[in-house]
Write an enzyme that holds these catalytic residues in place. Structure first.
Site, PDB file in Angstrom:
ATOM      1  N   ASP A  98       0.816  -1.208   0.000  1.00 10.70           N
ATOM      2  CA  ASP A  98       0.000   0.000   0.000  1.00 10.70           C
ATOM      3  C   ASP A  98       0.852   1.260   0.000  1.00 10.70           C
ATOM      4  OD1 ASP A  98       0.795  -0.600   2.705  1.00 10.70           O
ATOM      5  OD2 ASP A  98      -0.680   0.862   3.412  1.00 10.70           O
TER       6      ASP A  98
ATOM      7  N   GLU B  49       0.203  -1.315   5.569  1.00  9.13           N
ATOM      8  CA  GLU B  49       1.281  -0.896   6.471  1.00  9.13           C
ATOM      9  C   GLU B  49       1.171   0.579   6.815  1.00  9.13           C
ATOM     10  OE1 GLU B  49       5.299   0.703   7.575  1.00  9.13           O
ATOM     11  OE2 GLU B  49       3.982   1.254   5.900  1.00  9.13           O
TER      12      GLU B  49
END
Length: 405
Positions: free
Chosen positions: A80, A173
């Protein structure tokens, strides 16, 4: 395929995570890259590559003959990107033989300035990859993914001796959930490294202890014409609380091992105001003292304005991984040696933030962090060099070699 070529394949995939979502992964768009990576891994010969029902990607490269008893090594990165700048419709600028001077970001007209990023002059002669000024670049952490899969391709192709290599890519994350559902046992690594740092040659095995303080302030709203000695403006209390925290202990006034209080948001009206603070410190005692200071301020405000006017909830997020790395400092020694072999002076620095490696370390998988060659993450000035990524690949391959000896 070189690491930067892979990276440029991943950049167009929109993977911004969504802090407001309760799903795992937080955004379905992250699964697009996850599935793409699984197919690529299978194409490299990683037969067991898969994405699980929570969007985590796993795969393993079996040990080469004679290395079956060597430690299993994990390589981890996250898919991400952060929401601080747009991660959609990314259009990188590729500047060959960079002249070491200011760079115009052609999409916005903004300028990547040497005055603001002095190390740019040292990148002269490299191939520089920047944003066009309208989005982030996504090197945090698609560069790490690209480097890991380039390492995988090269060790398979070259027959480099190695123990079992475990590869893992995480969602979410950037919203502090990356390691939450990571299957450490199924991953099967004895040790691991995240590739989620800045410039090549960086080693990080210390990070902030982190918590979030949620402060709710209750006021009393009446007509302003009859407000004297009756109105309690929750916004006024909010500003008073903020001023009671040290001015020199904010992100914009601290560096290195200095902790801080960071006012993330404040929203409200006369009746109710909500404040959100990040509390960060490397030292556990100082970290706990910062949380207590928030509670003490709330207690003081309640004595001044009335019991129950200020409520505080403090949620701890992650802790300094140093205590989990210190028993296995060979991880750091191997990394330093590999960086020196690549012709770079190791840069040992603390992570002024969080990392999947910290959470994984506390889940039983010691996991320091390595640099990827990127700079200025989380904004439109993000950039990376082709040569920095190549160096990151060499460093990881050398670490693998050392583990196999």
């Amino acid at each position: 395929m070189r690491a930067y070529e892979r990276f440029l394949n991943y950049v167009p995939v929109w993977t911004t995570s969504d802090e407001t979502s309760d799903t795992v992964p937080s955004a379905d768009r992250e699964l697009v890259l996850a599935r793409m990576l699984v197919e690529e891994m299978k194409g490299l010969g990683i037969a067991d590559a898969r994405v699980d029902d929570k969007g985590y990607v796993y795969g393993h490269i079996p040990a080469t003959p004679g290395c079956e008893d060597k430690p299993s090594l994990g390589l981890v990165a996250h898919m991400d990107t952060v929401a601080d700048a747009s991660g959609e419709n990314i259009k990188p600028q590729i500047i060959e033989n960079y002249d070491g001077k200011d760079v115009v970001l052609k999409g916005s007209g903004d300028i990547l300035k040497v005055d603001e990023f002095p190390y740019l002059a040292e990148l002269k002669g490299r191939t520089l990859i920047t944003t066009d000024g309208t989005t982030l670049l996504g090197a945090d952490d698609k560069a790490g993914i690209a480097e890991i899969l380039t390492v995988a391709e090269e060790i398979i192709k070259e027959g480099l001796p190695h123990g079992k290599i475990c590869i893992g890519f995480t969602p979410d994350e950037e919203i502090a959930r990356g390691a939450k559902h990571f299957d450490v046992e199924g991953f099967g690594a004895d040790y691991a490294y995240t590739l989620d740092g800045d410039e090549e040659g960086e080693i990080q095995f210390e990070n902030f202890n982190a918590s979030t303080a949620f402060i709710t302030i209750h006021g009393v709203s009446v007509h302003t014409g009859s407000a004297k000695d009756v109105m309690v403006n929750s916004q006024t209390i909010a500003t008073e609380i903020h001023q009671m925290l040290p001015v020199n202990e904010r992100p914009e006034t601290t560096e290195g091992y200095e902790g801080f209080y960071h006012l993330v948001s404040v929203q409200g009206n006369v009746t109710t105001t909500k404040m959100k603070y990040f509390i960060r410190d490397f030292d556990r005692r100082s970290f706990d003292a910062r949380a207590q200071k928030i509670r003490d301020i709330a207690e003081e405000m309640n004595k001044k304005y009335g019991e129950g006017k200020v409520e505080v909830e403090i949620v701890e997020s992650y802790y300094n991984m140093r205590e989990k790395i210190e028993p296995c400092m060979q991880l750091i020694d191997y990394a330093k040696a590999a960086i020196e072999h690549a012709g770079i002076t190791p840069i040992v620095s603390p992570v002024r933030g969080g990392t999947d490696g910290a959470r994984l370390s506390f889940k039983g998988l010691p996991c320091p962090n390595l640099g990827t060659g990127g700079h200025a993450f989380h904004g439109v000035f993000e950039h990376i060099t082709v040569e920095g990524m190549d160096k990151a690949v060499l460093i990881v391959k050398d670490i693998i070699r050392q583990f196999a000896e």
